[in-house]
Design a protein around this motif. Structure first.
Motif, PDB file in Angstrom:
ATOM      1  N   LYS A 192       1.324  -1.631  -0.033  1.00  0.00           N
ATOM      2  CA  LYS A 192      -0.014   0.385  -0.176  1.00  0.00           C
ATOM      3  C   LYS A 192       0.778   1.238   0.292  1.00  0.00           C
ATOM      4  O   LYS A 192       0.694   2.183  -1.055  1.00  0.00           O
ATOM      5  N   VAL A 195       2.498   1.613  -3.566  1.00  0.00           N
ATOM      6  CA  VAL A 195       1.914   2.705  -4.479  1.00  0.00           C
ATOM      7  C   VAL A 195       1.012   3.850  -3.645  1.00  0.00           C
ATOM      8  O   VAL A 195       1.117   4.697  -4.598  1.00  0.00           O
ATOM      9  N   TYR A 196       0.607   3.535  -2.336  1.00  0.00           N
ATOM     10  CA  TYR A 196       0.604   5.531  -2.007  1.00  0.00           C
ATOM     11  C   TYR A 196       2.223   6.720  -2.349  1.00  0.00           C
ATOM     12  O   TYR A 196       2.385   7.902  -2.807  1.00  0.00           O
ATOM     13  N   THR A 199       2.179   7.169  -6.485  1.00  0.00           N
ATOM     14  CA  THR A 199       1.084   8.283  -6.536  1.00  0.00           C
ATOM     15  C   THR A 199       1.759  10.133  -6.078  1.00  0.00           C
ATOM     16  O   THR A 199       1.603  11.019  -6.994  1.00  0.00           O
ATOM     17  N   LEU A 232      -6.613  10.275  -4.517  1.00  0.00           N
ATOM     18  CA  LEU A 232      -6.058   9.696  -4.979  1.00  0.00           C
ATOM     19  C   LEU A 232      -5.459   8.696  -4.079  1.00  0.00           C
ATOM     20  O   LEU A 232      -5.821   7.439  -4.230  1.00  0.00           O
ATOM     21  N   GLU A 236      -7.329   4.719  -3.468  1.00  0.00           N
ATOM     22  CA  GLU A 236      -6.585   3.739  -3.188  1.00  0.00           C
ATOM     23  C   GLU A 236      -6.581   2.883  -2.185  1.00  0.00           C
ATOM     24  O   GLU A 236      -7.121   2.110  -1.610  1.00  0.00           O
ATOM     25  N   GLU A 237      -6.801   3.868  -1.083  1.00  0.00           N
ATOM     26  CA  GLU A 237      -6.809   2.948   0.860  1.00  0.00           C
ATOM     27  C   GLU A 237      -8.293   2.116  -0.029  1.00  0.00           C
ATOM     28  O   GLU A 237      -8.389   1.003   0.764  1.00  0.00           O
ATOM     29  N   ILE A 240      -8.197  -0.868  -2.252  1.00  0.00           N
ATOM     30  CA  ILE A 240      -7.075  -2.363  -1.630  1.00  0.00           C
ATOM     31  C   ILE A 240      -7.427  -2.889  -0.086  1.00  0.00           C
ATOM     32  O   ILE A 240      -7.510  -4.307  -0.703  1.00  0.00           O
TER      33      ILE A 240
END
Lengths: 248, 267
Positions: A192, A195-196, A199, A232, A236-237, A240
Motif C-alpha cells: 500500500k 502505491v501511495y 502516487t 487519490l 486507493e485505500e 486496496i
C-alpha cells in the motif's frame, strides 16, 4: 470533458515514460540517493512525532470503550490492527504528500518556469530522468520504510499509554499485539505504502513538470500536487482494503 | 545613443561563407491562432556572429529554441552542423546538443547547486570518462575564461545579474561547443555590465572559434557583437547585412525601431 480525457491520456503517457526511462541507462544514482535522503531523513522527525501521538491518543480514546466490557487487555492487539493495517500507511502517506509532494511540485515547477529544465535539455542531459525518475523512485521506495517506522513508533506510543494504566512489559505488550497480525498485514502495509509513494511522486512531478504561468503556476503546481495526491490516496485505500478483505 | 565604450575591440572574424553551420528553410511556427514565424530562411556560417534583432514578441526566442530542438516548427527544415533536427532520434539529438551552447535570458542556473556543481553538471553527464582532476581543471578553466574564478563555491542566489550571465555562458563553454546561442544576453543589465557581456561574446567567438546566434533588442549589443545583423519583424526577416547596412534602410518599420530605441536610450 474532452480536456479531462486529454489530461488523463497525458498522465498515462507521463507514467509510461517513467517506466521506459527507469530501466534505460545512464542511471542517475547520485540524484536518486539524494532524493532518498530528502524524502526519508528529512521526514523522520515529523513521522516520529505524529506516529507516537497517534498511537498514544488512539489508545487513550479506545480505552474507555473497551473498559465498558472489561476488555482493556485487548488494547495491544486492537492497536496493532489499527496501526499496522490502516493508520501507519495512511497517515505516513498523507504526511509525505503534504511535506514532500508539495516540495516536489514547487521545486520542479520553479525549474520549469525559470527555464532550468530547458537548460538541462540543451546541455544534453535528460531532465526527465534526472528530476522525475529519481523523485518517483525515492517516494515509492521510501514510503514503505517510513510507514513501517511509523507503525513501530505508533505501537510505542500505544505501549506508553498501556504502561501508564496497566502493569505490563514491552515484551508482553508486543506478544499480545502481534497475536492478531499476520505476515499478510505487513506485506499489505509495504505494498500500500509503495502505491501511495508512487502516487505522490507522480502527482508532484507531473504537476511541476507541466507548470506554466510563472510564479502563479509554481504555487498551483505545489497545491495541486498535494490535493490530487491526498484524493487519490483515499481512493486507493478504499480499493486496496476492499480487495484485501476479499482474500483475508 | 548612450553608449559605453568597449574595452575589447572586435577583431575581424574568420568566417567561412562556404560552410553554413545552421540552415533554416521556410520555418513556420504558430501558437494557437498567433502566427509567430512566417517562412523564415536563414544561414549562419562557420565562425560568424549573427545577430537577430527585433522587438519583444517578434519570435526571436522561438527561433533559437527551434535551432536548439526545444521547439518543433510547424513547417520547414532545420539543419544544424549538417544534421536535420527533425530526423534525429533522442540519442542523436542529445549528441548534437552537446555541440550547441545555449545561454538563456534568465541564465537558468540550477538554484539548488553551487557554481561548481552547475558547471560540472553537463560535463559529468557528457564526458563520463573524465577523472576528478580533469573535471576540476575544466571548471577552473571556464571560470577563468569568464573572469569569475572567485565565484566557484557561491550559489546562484549570491551572484549579480551580470555574474549569473557569465556563469550561464561558462556552463555552456565547458562542453566546448561549436555553436553558441545567446538569448537576450544583455537584457536587464546596466550599460557597463552589458559592455562586459558583449566583450565576453566576442572573446568566446575568437577563443573557442564558435559560430553564434545572438538574439537581442539591444542596438549596442548588436553593433558590438554582430558580424551580420538580421532584422526580424512580424515573423519575417526585413533586412540583413552589417549594422550600418541594416539601419541605412528606408523601411519605416526599421526606422521606427531604430528611432524608438535611440529615444529610449537618450531619455
Amino acid at each position: 470533458m474532452k480536456a479531462f480525457f486529454i489530461r488523463i491520456y497525458d498522465i498515462y503517457q507521463f507514467i509510461a515514460r517513467f517506466f521506459r526511462e527507469v530501466f534505460i541507462p545512464p542511471y542517475e544514482y547520485k540524484e536518486v540517493f539524494n532524493q532518498f535522503f530528502e524524502v526519508g531523513i528529512r521526514s523522520l522527525s515529523i513521522i516520529s512525532l505524529t506516529g507516537f501521538i497517534t498511537g498514544l491518543v488512539f489508545t487513550q480514546q479506545s480505552r474507555s470503550s473497551l473498559a465498558e466490557f472489561g476488555a482493556t487487555s485487548w488494547l495491544p492487539s486492537l492497536m496493532a490492527i489499527a496501526i499496522i493495517r490502516a493508520l501507519a500507511p495512511l497517515v505516513t502517506a498523507l504526511i509525505i504528500a503534504g511535506k514532500v509532494g508539495s516540495n516536489i511540485g514547487a521545486e520542479i515547477g520553479s525549474m520549469k518556469v525559470t527555464e532550468q529544465i530547458e537548460a538541462m535539455e540543451v546541455s544534453s542531459t535528460n531532465p526527465f530522468k534526472f528530476l522525475v525518475v529519481s523523485r518517483i523512485l525515492a517516494t515509492t521506495c521510501i514510503a514503505p520504510v517510513l510507514a513501517a517506522y511509523m507503525g513501530f513508533i505508533g505501537m510505542m506510543g500505544a505501549f506508553v499509554n498501556v504502561l501508564r494504566n496497566e502493569q505490563t512489559s514491552l515484551t508482553a505488550f508486543f506478544e499480545q499485539a502481534f497475536i492478531k497480525i499476520s505476515f499478510l498485514d505487513v506485506y499489505i502495509l509495504v505494498l500500500k505504502s509503495a502505491v501511495y509513494g508512487f502516487t505522490i511522486g507522480v502527482a508532484g512531478c507531473y504537476n511541476g513538470y507541466n507548470a506554466d504561468h510563472g510564479t502563479v503556476g509554481v504555487g498551483r503546481a505545489a497545491n495541486t500536487s498535494v490535493v490530487v495526491s491526498m484524493f487519490l490516496i483515499f481512493i486507493e485505500e478504499m480499493i486496496i482494503v476492499t480487495v484485501v478483505n476479499k482474500f483475508r | 545613443m548612450t553608449q559605453v565604450e568597449s574595452k575589447y575591440k572586435k577583431l575581424h572574424a574568420q568566417i567561412d561563407r562556404n560552410n553554413p553551420v545552421i540552415t533554416l528553410r521556410d520555418i513556420h511556427k504558430a501558437f494557437g491562432a498567433l502566427q509567430v514565424l512566417k517562412g523564415v530562411d536563414l544561414d549562419v556560417y562557420k565562425g560568424e556572429n549573427l545577430v537577430v534583432l527585433g522587438r519583444s514578441g517578434t519570435g526571436k526566442s522561438v527561433l533559437i529554441k527551434i535551432i536548439a530542438g526545444l521547439l518543433k516548427p510547424d513547417r520547414g527544415q532545420v539543419s544544424v552542423l549538417g544534421q536535420e533536427i527533425d530526423k534525429l532520434d533522442t540519442r542523436e539529438l542529445q549528441a548534437l546538443r552537446a555541440k550547441i551552447g545555449f545561454s538563456f535570458q534568465s541564465s537558468a542556473l540550477y538554484d539548488g547547486m553551487s557554481v561548481r556543481a552547475n558547471l560540472e553538471f553537463p560535463l559529468v553527464r557528457n564526458k563520463r570518462h573524465l577523472g576528478r582532476k580533469e573535471i576540476d581543471d575544466a571548471v577552473a578553466q571556464v571560470l577563468d575564461d569568464v573572469g569569475l574564478s572567485q565565484a566557484i563555491d557561491q550559489t546562484p542566489s549570491q551572484l549579480s545579474g551580470g555574474q549569473k550571465k557569465r556563469i550561464g555562458i561558462a556552463r555552456t563553454l565547458i562542453l566546448q561547443p561549436e555553436i553558441m546561442l545567446y538569448d537576450e544576453p544583455t537584457a536587464g543589465l546596466d550599460p557597463l555590465t552589458s559592455v562586459e557581456i558583449n566583450d565576453l561574446i566576442n572573446e568566446v567567438q575568437q577563443r573557442y572559434n564558435t559560430s553564434s546566434v545572438i538574439i537581442t533588442h539591444d542596438l549596442t549589443c548588436a553593433r558590438a557583437t554582430g558580424d551580420r545583423i538580421v532584422m526580424l519583424s512580424e515573423g519575417c526577416f526585413l533586412r540583413q547585412g552589417t549594422f550600418d547596412e541594416v539601419f541605412e534602410s528606408d523601411d519605416p518599420r526599421i526606422r521606427n525601431f531604430y528611432n524608438t530605441i535611440l529615444l529610449i536610450n537618450h531619455e
